[in-house]
Design an enzyme around this catalytic site. Sequence first.
Site, PDB file in Angstrom:
ATOM      1  CG  ASP A 138     -43.303  12.883   9.742  1.00  0.00           C
ATOM      2  OD1 ASP A 138     -43.882  12.026   9.054  1.00  0.00           O
ATOM      3  OD2 ASP A 138     -42.720  12.596  10.801  1.00  0.00           O
ATOM      4  CG  HIS A 203     -44.536   8.661  10.032  1.00  0.00           C
ATOM      5  ND1 HIS A 203     -43.601   9.666  10.143  1.00  0.00           N
ATOM      6  CD2 HIS A 203     -43.900   7.531  10.434  1.00  0.00           C
ATOM      7  CE1 HIS A 203     -42.463   9.163  10.594  1.00  0.00           C
ATOM      8  NE2 HIS A 203     -42.613   7.866  10.776  1.00  0.00           N
ATOM      9  CB  SER A 529     -40.718   7.189  13.196  1.00  0.00           C
ATOM     10  OG  SER A 529     -40.131   7.066  11.945  1.00  0.00           O
TER      11      SER A 529
END
Length: 746
Positions: A138, A203, A529
């Site tokens: 990520d 994220h 996600s």
Amino acid sequence: MSRCLLLVYGFILFFITRGHLLGVKGEIKNYYIVFLSDQSVNKESKANTHISLLSALKGSELDAKKAHVYSYTKSFNAFAAKLSESEARDLSGMDGVQSVILNQYRKLHTTRSWDFIGFPQTARRKKLESDVIIGVMDTGITPQSESFNDNGFGPPPAKWKGSCHHFANFSGCNNKLIGAKYFKLDGNPDPGDILSPVDTDGHGTHTSSTAAGSPVHNAELFGLAKGTARGAVPSARVAMYKVCWASSGCSDMDLLAGFDAAIHDGVDIISISIGGLTGAYTSDTMSVASFHAMNKGILTVASAGNDGPSLGSVTNHAPWLLTVAASGIDRGFQSKVVLGNGKTLTGIGINGFNPKQKLYPITSGADVAINSESQESAGFCLENTLDPSKVKGKLVECKLGTWGSDSVIKGLGGVGTIIESEVFLDTPMIFMAPATMVNSTAGEIISKYIHSTRSPSAVIHKSEQVKVSAPFVATFSSRGPNPGTKHVLKPDIAAPGVDILAAYTPLHTLTGLQGDTQYSKFTIMSGTSMACPHVAGTAAYVKSFHPNWSPAAIKSAIMTSARPMSSRVNQNAELDYGVGQLNPRRAVSPGLIYDMDSMSYVQFLCHEGYDGSSIATLIGSKSKIDCASLLPPLVSEDAINYPTMQLTLKKKKGITTGIFRRSVTNVGHDKSIYNANIRAPKGVNITVEPTTLSFSHASQRRSFKVTVSANFNVSKKLVVSGSLIWRSCCNIVRSPIVVVNPQYES
Ligand SMILES: *[C@@H]1O[C@H](CO)[C@@H](O)[C@H](O)[C@H]1NC(C)=O
Ligand SMILES: *[C@@H]1O[C@H](CO)[C@@H](O)[C@H](O)[C@H]1NC(C)=O
Ligand SMILES: *[C@@H]1O[C@H](CO)[C@@H](O)[C@H](O)[C@H]1NC(C)=O
Ligand SMILES: *[C@@H]1O[C@H](CO)[C@@H](O)[C@H](O)[C@H]1NC(C)=O
């Protein structure tokens, strides 16, 4: 309105671009990944071969070393190099070279969510949970986040071979976050990011904490979504492989390096919320890398993509991946909009601002355009289309054009934005200034009111949490049918991916929009996600009960235990949600599993028409696979022991019949009897033989055959769904049977 623009906000977008580099003679050079055929050699000789191959190509060792970027030697035999197109072509013809793939860039695609799917904090757990390691690919991670505190953790399990160091702006790891590495093989600095595993985006921190975060009490955003934030497996360990960068995105070279390291380091499950490409299974980096992981016993869980509701938009659809769609939970965020005439309307979104005044003047974007030419764009409140003097101090009503009109209006001195939209009303977004999103009915009422009085006024209230009906598949979640093969249903499963609260980075504002000054330790995000780490965490949970299960077994357990979802709410049924909603508690005791090893996938690829030498890349075999010798000539539906069944009807032909040969392994009670329970939709014939499976001991395998037939005019719908359920005293093993009618695909 471009979907790319829509995704910029909230889902985080990286444009897919190619890194063009100018070579010495002005020839365009690109990065390529070169897979070699012999995977069995040792590390040193791999690296030596890479340089000698390049030397043979370039004519000198010096040039070879200049072109060489990286050697993947731990779990793969591959290297990355900077080459011209013709050099790449020449290289692909050289001895020992399996395939040459152009490096491409990909985009990235909780409190309440666990309780909503019936997985409370008190669910029974195994001590072994702390031996399970989830590798996350990520944007990096925030080591100081409370979600990664290691209170009560012992040292990492003995099998762990990974590492972690102090890096720029990165304080290091602990017994919860046991590994952190970054990969930026092109060597270019990334503006807005830091060469370190630190997460400057948010994220990666969010997805990691959803999969395996330690419990944090009183987590919230603006007082909303308050509760205990936790991962699926709070005792499991996390290793971060940063392969995504703020401005350059996630490149294949870096992704492959992440997999190479993660497989070697000893992770158990890989969670990857990164966009997929649509290449063949033997030449797509994600597909090749995850195949190697599977071969080493590691299940890769991936997001389906945020390109819904278009059909056929699902990505990461290789049969060895567990592909996750995003569903909404029963929690929504709404703001009241009160007009000067007393009328109250409801908008959606996460607006943390309490109004200071009772009412503000309101105008419509189209009415305050800079000039008459920009009137249409002004209706969408696009940048440089509005007259600041007419916006200042006012609320502005805009149509949804791109994300960020709240930032535009704030930048011009406006006090707030009411966005009118017909899409994304199921996905509340965070705003950086007072704002809300209303549907077109409410939009029309507001518009009429604005034009019906001389000094219109209104106010937007701070958002409140409300109950909404759920689950539903989010609009943005990518849909099937699977563009990679007609014979495997994708996505596989749905998991919560709308408005998930999880840990965040202090290095990024909540929206990333210009002018935003909001920071928070936790934030709310939406996307496949966010759904992916729910399933990756659940896979780790299953692994903690069954450490020796194969990736396919873990995947089967998760899929056959899922909760059915409604094909009335979700019009493309299984093409929206796969088997249905994730159900972690039941996944640990599935009764039967549909198991597979690497060879099963090889047979499948042979059936799909892949040639033997390209399949060899996948499995890292020196000699090409002889498909003809491997297989009797069966129809493709036979060739894979998948826990779902998809029959794609032949266009304009009478009856299509599919035969699905499957086998199940007993992982429940030693002695057990399962009876087949078939639900066939109208017009579809489904039979199963035999209809009873009896087992006398554990690990026993039993085969059966499902025959599905339907006429091409079976219904006027893209999908009709049935199911096969194997039922014993104590277990329900459900497989959807989907008939796809390609006539209705567009
Ligand atoms: C990273 O660390 C350096 C050196 O301590 C500091 O100057 C810089 O501001 C930090 N960057 C961020 C984004 O925190
Ligand atoms: C539009 O929003 C209003 C609330 O302001 C709600 O009452 C109405 O049902 C919505 N209409 C549609 C078509 O969803
Ligand atoms: C479907 O087509 C078959 C011929 O292939 C025909 O016999 C049948 O009546 C049709 N069914 C419907 C519902 O139209
Ligand atoms: C289903 O089975 C019935 C009875 O055997 C048969 O008449 C019909 O043609 C079959 N339909 C299909 C689509 O196979």
